[in-house]
Design a protein around this motif. Structure first.
Motif, PDB file in Angstrom:
ATOM      1  N   UNK A  27       0.796  -1.226   0.000  1.00  0.00           N
ATOM      2  CA  UNK A  27       0.000   0.000   0.000  1.00  0.00           C
ATOM      3  C   UNK A  27       0.829   1.277   0.000  1.00  0.00           C
ATOM      4  N   UNK A  28       2.125   1.181   0.318  1.00  0.00           N
ATOM      5  CA  UNK A  28       2.954   2.391   0.232  1.00  0.00           C
ATOM      6  C   UNK A  28       4.355   2.019  -0.246  1.00  0.00           C
ATOM      7  N   UNK A  29       4.939   2.920  -1.062  1.00  0.00           N
ATOM      8  CA  UNK A  29       6.250   2.703  -1.660  1.00  0.00           C
ATOM      9  C   UNK A  29       7.177   3.856  -1.319  1.00  0.00           C
ATOM     10  N   UNK A  30       8.465   3.566  -1.253  1.00  0.00           N
ATOM     11  CA  UNK A  30       9.477   4.610  -1.065  1.00  0.00           C
ATOM     12  C   UNK A  30      10.734   4.190  -1.801  1.00  0.00           C
ATOM     13  N   UNK A  31      11.472   5.173  -2.304  1.00  0.00           N
ATOM     14  CA  UNK A  31      12.707   4.904  -3.038  1.00  0.00           C
ATOM     15  C   UNK A  31      13.920   5.220  -2.183  1.00  0.00           C
ATOM     16  N   UNK A  32      14.985   4.441  -2.367  1.00  0.00           N
ATOM     17  CA  UNK A  32      16.267   4.750  -1.729  1.00  0.00           C
ATOM     18  C   UNK A  32      16.794   6.050  -2.333  1.00  0.00           C
ATOM     19  N   UNK A  33      17.410   6.919  -1.521  1.00  0.00           N
ATOM     20  CA  UNK A  33      17.840   8.225  -2.049  1.00  0.00           C
ATOM     21  C   UNK A  33      18.976   8.169  -3.051  1.00  0.00           C
ATOM     22  N   UNK A  34      19.764   7.087  -3.075  1.00  0.00           N
ATOM     23  CA  UNK A  34      20.917   7.071  -3.972  1.00  0.00           C
ATOM     24  C   UNK A  34      21.123   5.749  -4.705  1.00  0.00           C
ATOM     25  N   UNK A  68       4.736  -4.786  13.409  1.00  0.00           N
ATOM     26  CA  UNK A  68       3.412  -4.444  13.907  1.00  0.00           C
ATOM     27  C   UNK A  68       2.322  -4.848  12.945  1.00  0.00           C
ATOM     28  N   UNK A  69       1.139  -4.271  13.167  1.00  0.00           N
ATOM     29  CA  UNK A  69      -0.085  -4.608  12.449  1.00  0.00           C
ATOM     30  C   UNK A  69      -0.380  -3.556  11.384  1.00  0.00           C
ATOM     31  N   UNK A  70      -0.481  -3.987  10.144  1.00  0.00           N
ATOM     32  CA  UNK A  70      -0.934  -3.160   9.020  1.00  0.00           C
ATOM     33  C   UNK A  70      -0.049  -1.934   8.766  1.00  0.00           C
ATOM     34  N   UNK A  71       1.192  -2.135   8.330  1.00  0.00           N
ATOM     35  CA  UNK A  71       2.029  -0.989   7.983  1.00  0.00           C
ATOM     36  C   UNK A  71       1.472  -0.242   6.784  1.00  0.00           C
ATOM     37  N   UNK A  72       1.355   1.066   6.908  1.00  0.00           N
ATOM     38  CA  UNK A  72       0.730   1.873   5.851  1.00  0.00           C
ATOM     39  C   UNK A  72       1.668   2.933   5.291  1.00  0.00           C
ATOM     40  N   UNK A  73       2.893   3.030   5.834  1.00  0.00           N
ATOM     41  CA  UNK A  73       3.815   4.057   5.339  1.00  0.00           C
ATOM     42  C   UNK A  73       5.244   3.642   5.635  1.00  0.00           C
ATOM     43  N   UNK A  74       6.146   3.941   4.703  1.00  0.00           N
ATOM     44  CA  UNK A  74       7.578   3.755   4.912  1.00  0.00           C
ATOM     45  C   UNK A  74       8.311   4.997   4.423  1.00  0.00           C
ATOM     46  N   UNK A  75       9.452   5.274   5.031  1.00  0.00           N
ATOM     47  CA  UNK A  75      10.286   6.413   4.635  1.00  0.00           C
ATOM     48  C   UNK A  75      11.741   6.038   4.837  1.00  0.00           C
ATOM     49  N   UNK A  76      12.609   6.545   3.972  1.00  0.00           N
ATOM     50  CA  UNK A  76      14.042   6.273   4.057  1.00  0.00           C
ATOM     51  C   UNK A  76      14.764   7.549   4.473  1.00  0.00           C
ATOM     52  N   UNK A  77      15.667   7.425   5.432  1.00  0.00           N
ATOM     53  CA  UNK A  77      16.471   8.562   5.866  1.00  0.00           C
ATOM     54  C   UNK A  77      17.334   9.053   4.706  1.00  0.00           C
ATOM     55  N   UNK A  78      17.560  10.365   4.595  1.00  0.00           N
ATOM     56  CA  UNK A  78      18.365  10.890   3.479  1.00  0.00           C
ATOM     57  C   UNK A  78      19.737  10.252   3.334  1.00  0.00           C
ATOM     58  N   UNK A  79      20.292   9.716   4.421  1.00  0.00           N
ATOM     59  CA  UNK A  79      21.592   9.046   4.349  1.00  0.00           C
ATOM     60  C   UNK A  79      21.507   7.687   3.677  1.00  0.00           C
ATOM     61  N   UNK A  80      20.301   7.143   3.570  1.00  0.00           N
ATOM     62  CA  UNK A  80      20.126   5.819   2.999  1.00  0.00           C
ATOM     63  C   UNK A  80      20.475   4.695   3.946  1.00  0.00           C
ATOM     64  N   UNK A  81      20.626   4.984   5.228  1.00  0.00           N
ATOM     65  CA  UNK A  81      21.049   3.964   6.188  1.00  0.00           C
ATOM     66  C   UNK A  81      19.927   3.461   7.081  1.00  0.00           C
ATOM     67  N   UNK A  82      18.750   4.095   7.015  1.00  0.00           N
ATOM     68  CA  UNK A  82      17.634   3.724   7.878  1.00  0.00           C
ATOM     69  C   UNK A  82      16.326   3.772   7.107  1.00  0.00           C
TER      70      UNK A  82
END
Length: 303
Positions: A27-34, A68-82
């Motif tokens: 349900x949610x997508x995020x790209x690695x910064x580099x 946990x239950x029902x992850x609806x969002x992901x985000x990557x730290x600008x450093x690409x390490x988290x």
């Protein structure tokens, strides 16, 4: 044009022009910064996080529990390490270390929470809805407790920001001018704050339409704020000082997410099963006529 990815509640991730990659409710997508790496939240009762190598199709490179239950969002730290994940069902946020190839590594850091709000049905417990990294602090909007939870990058809890009771914060965005804006899913508002002290500067109805509104995605681009309204099925445009510039139909039913790619804005209309394109060349977004059919889209990501 960049490659366009669409996630949602269908059968997998759609790479527009290439096809479908099976995935569990991404349900949610995020790209690695580099790196050429894509991440997805698998919104299941026992949530999963997935990583993919991009280019010539998607190739799964990792999978692990979201904590946990029902992850609806992901985000990557600008450093690409988290990578951070928000689990809506039980309110647990989590932090996941990434290695030099963008793969999951080490043990996750789980960030559970407690609390409630005045809404009788939607705020009986915590509901983490979005993760945002800003100045090396993880901000987690909690719809269930009317808070912006805050953590260090090692998972140490900082003092949360308490917002208006019953607001139900969903998505937030920081802007370079020292402000932060928050969409209230439960009270149908857009609110502005001073990001240094979280003093409320102004609030406005997210939509001028009659009836119930459940604002969804909020973001800033080209010096403006864009906010989707589910129910009215519109896109509202505001200045950063709270002046409303436009409100236009989203092109479909139940607009859940949008993404801006230069002068083009893509809206994922979940219930009508379309991703619709708008041009941002004028003050009000104008539909281009391009519409992509995707089963139950919830997130659109140009990379």
């Amino acid at each position: 044009m960049k490659q366009l990815y669409v996630g949602g509640y269908g059968d997998g991730i759609v790479t527009v022009g290439e096809g479908l990659t099976p995935a569990p409710s991404p349900s949610f997508l995020a790209a690695h910064p580099s790196l050429p790496v894509l991440y997805a939240a698998g919104e299941l009762g026992e949530g999963v996080l997935l990583s993919y190598a991009t280019g010539g199709g998607l190739r799964e490179t990792g999978r692990r529990p979201s904590g946990g239950d029902s992850p609806c969002h992901v985000a990557v730290h600008p450093s690409g390490t988290l990578l951070a994940a928000a689990n809506y069902g039980d309110g647990v946020a989590s932090l996941h270390r990434l290695d030099d190839e963008g793969r999951f590594t080490g043990e996750p850091i789980l960030l559970p929470h407690t609390g409630s709000g005045p809404h009788p049905d939607r705020q009986q417990g915590p509901h983490a809805h979005q993760c945002v990294f800003h100045e090396d602090v993880l901000h987690v909007s909690d719809l269930g407790t009317d808070e912006i939870r805050r953590y260090t990058l090692t998972g140490e809890a900082l003092e949360p920001v308490r917002l208006a009771p019953g607001m139900g914060p969903r998505h937030l965005v920081f802007t370079p001018g020292g402000r932060v804006y928050v969409a209230g899913e439960l009270d149908g508002t857009l609110r502005a704050y001073d990001s240094s002290g979280w003093r409320e500067l102004w609030q406005a109805p997210a939509s001028a339409a009659d009836g119930v509104n459940f604002p969804s995605h909020l973001d800033a681009a080209h010096g403006r704020l864009y906010l989707l309204n589910r129910g009215p099925n519109t896109l509202s445009v505001f200045t950063e000082d709270g002046d409303k510039l436009a409100e236009v139909p989203s092109g479909g039913d139940w607009p859940r997410h949008f993404a801006v790619d230069g002068a083009t804005l893509w809206i994922a209309n979940q219930k009508s099963g379309t991703v619709d394109a708008f041009t941002l060349e004028g003050e009000a977004p104008v539909p281009t006529g391009e519409s992509i059919e995707v089963k139950s889209p919830a997130c659109v990501l140009p990379v």
